[in-house]
Write a protein that holds these residues in place. Sequence first.
Motif, PDB file in Angstrom:
ATOM      1  N   TRP A 130       1.034  -1.302   0.115  1.00 51.48           N
ATOM      2  CA  TRP A 130      -0.005   0.137  -0.173  1.00 51.48           C
ATOM      3  C   TRP A 130       1.020   1.391   0.023  1.00 51.48           C
ATOM      4  CZ3 TRP A 130       0.090   3.632   4.086  1.00 51.48           C
ATOM      5  CH2 TRP A 130       0.762   3.296   5.129  1.00 51.48           C
ATOM      6  N   PRO A 135       2.829  -0.173  -7.518  1.00 53.79           N
ATOM      7  CA  PRO A 135       2.934  -1.661  -7.120  1.00 53.79           C
ATOM      8  C   PRO A 135       3.035  -2.479  -8.127  1.00 53.79           C
ATOM      9  CG  PRO A 135       0.775  -0.600  -6.930  1.00 53.79           C
ATOM     10  CD  PRO A 135       1.611   0.489  -7.136  1.00 53.79           C
ATOM     11  N   GLU A 156      -0.845  -8.640   4.546  1.00 51.64           N
ATOM     12  CA  GLU A 156      -1.716  -7.151   4.010  1.00 51.64           C
ATOM     13  C   GLU A 156      -3.010  -7.031   4.935  1.00 51.64           C
ATOM     14  OE1 GLU A 156      -0.624  -4.592   2.752  1.00 51.64           O
ATOM     15  OE2 GLU A 156       1.487  -5.565   1.781  1.00 51.64           O
ATOM     16  N   HIS A 158      -6.990  -4.484   4.929  1.00 47.99           N
ATOM     17  CA  HIS A 158      -8.022  -3.622   4.162  1.00 47.99           C
ATOM     18  C   HIS A 158      -8.449  -2.716   5.214  1.00 47.99           C
ATOM     19  CE1 HIS A 158     -11.945  -2.568   2.290  1.00 47.99           C
ATOM     20  NE2 HIS A 158     -10.989  -1.689   1.670  1.00 47.99           N
ATOM     21  N   LEU A 177      -2.638   1.449  -4.061  1.00 43.65           N
ATOM     22  CA  LEU A 177      -3.329   0.716  -3.208  1.00 43.65           C
ATOM     23  C   LEU A 177      -3.325   0.999  -1.678  1.00 43.65           C
ATOM     24  CD1 LEU A 177      -1.757  -2.971  -4.646  1.00 43.65           C
ATOM     25  CD2 LEU A 177      -3.641  -1.578  -5.081  1.00 43.65           C
ATOM     26  N   ARG A 181      -6.409  -3.394   0.448  1.00 47.62           N
ATOM     27  CA  ARG A 181      -7.417  -4.240  -0.610  1.00 47.62           C
ATOM     28  C   ARG A 181      -7.949  -5.157   0.252  1.00 47.62           C
ATOM     29  NH1 ARG A 181      -7.035   0.004  -2.504  1.00 47.62           N
ATOM     30  NH2 ARG A 181      -6.978   0.613  -4.643  1.00 47.62           N
ATOM     31  N   GLU A 185      -9.728  -8.978  -3.592  1.00 45.69           N
ATOM     32  CA  GLU A 185      -8.999  -8.011  -4.698  1.00 45.69           C
ATOM     33  C   GLU A 185      -7.573  -8.022  -4.958  1.00 45.69           C
ATOM     34  OE1 GLU A 185     -10.266  -3.980  -4.490  1.00 45.69           O
ATOM     35  OE2 GLU A 185     -12.341  -4.507  -4.087  1.00 45.69           O
ATOM     36  N   LEU A 186      -6.714  -8.266  -3.751  1.00 47.80           N
ATOM     37  CA  LEU A 186      -5.496  -8.292  -3.917  1.00 47.80           C
ATOM     38  C   LEU A 186      -4.976  -9.562  -4.525  1.00 47.80           C
ATOM     39  CD1 LEU A 186      -2.757  -6.820  -3.424  1.00 47.80           C
ATOM     40  CD2 LEU A 186      -2.605  -8.147  -1.094  1.00 47.80           C
ATOM     41  N   PHE A 189      -5.044  -8.964  -8.028  1.00 43.25           N
ATOM     42  CA  PHE A 189      -4.038  -8.055  -8.526  1.00 43.25           C
ATOM     43  C   PHE A 189      -2.886  -9.014  -8.815  1.00 43.25           C
ATOM     44  CE2 PHE A 189      -0.497  -5.531  -7.470  1.00 43.25           C
ATOM     45  CZ  PHE A 189      -0.495  -4.320  -8.199  1.00 43.25           C
TER      46      PHE A 189
END
Length: 226
Positions: A130, A135, A156, A158, A177, A181, A185-186, A189
């Motif tokens: 983030w 990214p 990570e 959100h 980011l 997320r 969603e990540l 990605f």
Amino acid sequence: MTRSDRSAEEVKARVEEYWDGRADSFDDDSQHGIHGDEQREAWLSVLREWTGDPPQRTLDVGCGTGVISLLLAQVGHDVTGVDVSTEMLEQAREKARAVDHSLEFRTGDAESLDEPDDSYELLTGRHLIWTLPNPETAVREWRRVVEPGGRILLVEGHWDFPEPFEGYEEIHDDLPLYDGRPPEELAAFLTDAGLENVEHDPLMDAVFWGQEPNYEQYVMVGDVPR
């Protein structure tokens, strides 16, 4: 989110300045440092489960004060830590010396690593992606330095707080980011960026953070194609 006219290098300089200023107190927060055997064992369990059999040649990107680097070394991996913040790295080196672990810590840019191709079997990052202005570039770079069949592991989360973090008021719009997320969603990605077998698991037990987490936290892994 509307990006400003700042260059990526200007944004990175702001990020570096922010984390340099946090270095002395970063580990005091139970959500960042390790405070007690129960918390340590919880993180060691996660790392043992998701990183593969040691020793793995491991690059901990955005290592900060070396929290995850030191845990990875305790698991048995051969660890190098990289961070943009020289003050954070000094804290990491002091902690490594205190526990007599042989780790290497050096200054580096997560989007442009000074590492040979295919030089690691494992790359890790905690609460890093983030903070990056590019990214997609970073994930390509991570794929480059991890050998085919190697693994990338990210911790990570959100959050959707009404105001940007203190210190990020001027640059949060330059971070695609920012706010993290949701894991789905990540995962998408990372899959779009070329990783395979992407999967995730929640980290919502209070033991990991020293308190009940106030936003979604998870571990995510993906493999570099062979």
